[in-house]
Design an enzyme around this catalytic site. Structure first.
Site, PDB file in Angstrom:
ATOM      1  CG  HIS A  16      -5.636  -2.058   0.184  1.00 24.17           C
ATOM      2  ND1 HIS A  16      -4.778  -1.986  -0.897  1.00 24.17           N
ATOM      3  CD2 HIS A  16      -5.099  -1.258   1.144  1.00 24.17           C
ATOM      4  CE1 HIS A  16      -3.777  -1.158  -0.597  1.00 24.17           C
ATOM      5  NE2 HIS A  16      -3.956  -0.715   0.628  1.00 24.17           N
TER       6      HIS A  16
ATOM      7  CG  ASP B  84      -6.220  -3.757  -3.441  1.00 23.76           C
ATOM      8  OD1 ASP B  84      -7.055  -2.867  -3.183  1.00 23.76           O
ATOM      9  OD2 ASP B  84      -4.996  -3.617  -3.252  1.00 23.76           O
TER      10      ASP B  84
ATOM     11  CB  SER C  90      -0.942  -0.044   1.211  1.00 21.96           C
ATOM     12  OG  SER C  90      -1.886   0.974   1.144  1.00 21.96           O
TER      13      SER C  90
END
Lengths: 375, 197
Positions: A352, A319, A154
């Site tokens: 995610h 995601d 991320s």
């Protein structure tokens, strides 16, 4: 909760930097402190170091536990340790809390030397490139000329990308997981709603809430609830919570009825209890501003041409915050420059948040890649 | 000719790659060809693979691999990005035959294609005997095969001419990996081509 097979007991360390740091926003931090942890042993050639960069709510405590807090296990413990993908028998792993954080490094809740009071809203907006410059100084301090790898998921993946662009000679491999080369309008929109929740909380006091002995916890709670929705996949939420009711029947009111409401409120409350709202604001802005191709008029291919590292780019099928298509943008910009790059699209249903899961195939990919990293 | 991993077509392909050239291997599997090309020929190599286990194996083998479904074409790959785009023993598993050939020659200067020749005499014998062929180069039972297109050397060349593709070179091998010079569509089990636009 035990932690067998991991790095075991760890201690956090603190480094103070007196050389001023010029920030992307134009401000200068005269001095700052970074808290960090290390796992494994730095070899004599100092060639086996891996930097793990944290995401929005992460910190330097990546693996292991503290002597006085055995339940406080690092946020990515499942991937670090002897024989684990980030193998501490071979590598020296460094985790650092970024500038602007709220886990010990200099940030909005630290004392502003100019006023003697907490920085609060006066803490400068730091960008991903500022974190990378600060991390580079930590590397200097540790005698690490080049990282064997910089790894992150991320926002952490964005740091791994930024490292390879800004310090091409100091990164031999970059592992960019569940990231994107820049945020989409939708990503920024979610971040702004989260910020508005905090900014409009009456306890925010223009960011100087520390002096009022309060904190905008309601706003931060909402921000986290919203963020949490974007971390999970629709499928996973459906499987986990569906339309389950806590009491089996509608109560025709606004209390907690559906299990998902209970879950989100719990997550929001928990987060608002320990995280700093100013840090949350700052981290989301760092995300929004991240766009290394901006230096090349938006041409990501030109930007990636400055890298020299080998890349492993990883995305997750469910995601939707940073979808596989976003990772592929990075992959193709690297391919267009003839860079060494591998790309894996992992089929996991945790959205995610998949990047934090201990999935055997996912971890196998990371382990296989790192085994071929020369030290 | 040295036999590499029981894949004589790989040696043919390796012979066509010059040091420093860039190669994209579509359906690269565990990356066997890419390892040979990189270590033996000094080529710069990338593979494309859809199967997760193969992606893992290719990464473990230290080759560049991009997880991607070939049926979606080569979207995102730039025009003329590679010197050679290889499709080894995979064309018969792809539904969009013309699409993938066109894509190979979009992103590569040259396409290298190998495929099992359905008209190989032993295959003809099997069909004459009433059964679908199972052989070294067609190793699957009809009910459990990744192959979806069955074609011959003559079929392939007819398609190439229809698509305006130029055959730069053709090598045909029998099921022992021996080069076949004559009656290739009858005596050849595996064909390897270099194509250009």
């Amino acid at each position: 909760m035990t932690n067998s097979g991991g790095v075991g007991r760890v201690e956090s360390k603190r480094a103070r930097f007196e050389t001023p740091l010029s920030l992307r926003c134009g401000a200068t931090l005269p001095a700052y402190e970074l808290v960090y942890e290390t796992y494994g042993t730095l070899n004599a050639a100092k060639s086996n170091a891996i930097l793990v960069c944290h995401a929005l709510s992460g910190h330097h405590h990546v693996a292991g536990h503290y002597a006085d807090a055995p339940d406080n296990i690092g946020w990515w413990d499942n991937i670090i340790g002897p024989g684990r993908p980030l193998d501490t028998d071979r590598f020296f792993i460094v985790g650092v809390n970024n500038l602007g954080g709220c886990h010990g490094s200099t940030g909005p809740s630290s004392t502003n030397p100019a006023s003697g009071k907490p920085w609060g809203a006066d803490f400068p907006l730091v960008a991903v490139i500022d974190w990378v410059h600060a991390q580079a100084r930590l590397a200097d301090l540790l005698g690490i000329e080049s990282w064997a790898a910089v790894v992150g998921g991320s926002l952490g993946g964005m740091q791994a990308l930024r490292w390879a662009i800004t310090y091409p000679q100091r990164v031999r491999h970059s592992l960019v997981i569940a990231a994107a080369p820049r945020l989409s309008a939708q990503n920024i929109a979610f971040n702004d709603v989260a910020r508005q929740a905090i900014l409009s909380d009456p306890d925010f006091h223009g960011g100087h809430y520390y002096e009022h002995g309060t904190a905008p916890k309601r706003g931060l709670r909402l921000a986290r609830m919203l963020g949490h929705i974007t971390y999970l996949s629709d499928d996973q939420m459906g499987e986990k919570f569906g339309r389950e009711l806590r009491n089996g029947a509608f109560s025709f009111g606004y209390g907690v009825e559906f299990e998902i409401e209970s879950y989100l409120r719990y997550q929001g409350d928990k987060f608002a209890g320990y995280f700093d709202a100013n840090t949350y604001l700052l981290m989301t802005k760092a995300l929004d501003y991240f766009d290394p191709a901006r230096e090349d008029a938006g041409d990501l291919r030109a930007t990636m041409g400055r890298t020299r590292a080998g890349f492993l780019v990883v995305s997750f099928t469910t995601d939707w915050r940073f979808s596989p298509a976003r990772s592929k943008e990075i992959v193709h910009a690297l391919l267009a420059n003839g860079r060494d790059v591998s790309y894996a699209e992992i089929d996991l249903n945790s959205g995610h948040d998949s990047f934090l899961m201990a999935d055997p195939h996912y971890h196998g990919i990371i382990a296989a890649y790192l085994r071929n990293v020369k030290i | 000719m040295t036999n590499t991993l029981g894949r004589p077509d790989l040696d043919v392909i390796a012979g066509w790659i010059q040091p420093g050239e860039s190669v994209l291997d579509l359906g690269c599997g565990e990356g066997a060809l890419l390892r040979i090309l990189r270590q033996g020929r000094g080529a710069r190599c990338w593979g494309v693979e859809i199967d997760p286990a193969n992606v893992l194996a290719a990464i473990a083998n230290g080759v560049n691999v991009i997880q991607c479904d070939l049926e979606g074409g080569l979207t995102g790959f730039e025009d003329g990005a590679f010197d050679h785009v290889v499709l080894s023993r995979t064309l018969q598993t792809v539904r969009h035959t013309q699409g993938i050939l066109a894509e190979m020659l979009r992103v590569g200067r040259e396409a290298v294609v190998s495929f099992p020749n359905f008209a190989y005499w032993k295959n003809r014998m099997a069909v004459m005997a009433g059964r679908m062929p199972v052989s070294e180069d067609l190793p699957y039972q009809w009910f459990d095969t990744p192959n979806v297109r069955f074609f011959t050397i003559d079929d392939f060349e007819s398609l190439c001419s229809q698509m305006g593709l130029v055959v730069r070179e053709r090598m045909v091998l029998d099921d022992k990996g021996k080069l076949i010079e004559e009656e290739q569509n009858f005596l050849g089990s595996l064909a390897v081509y270099r194509l250009k636009r």
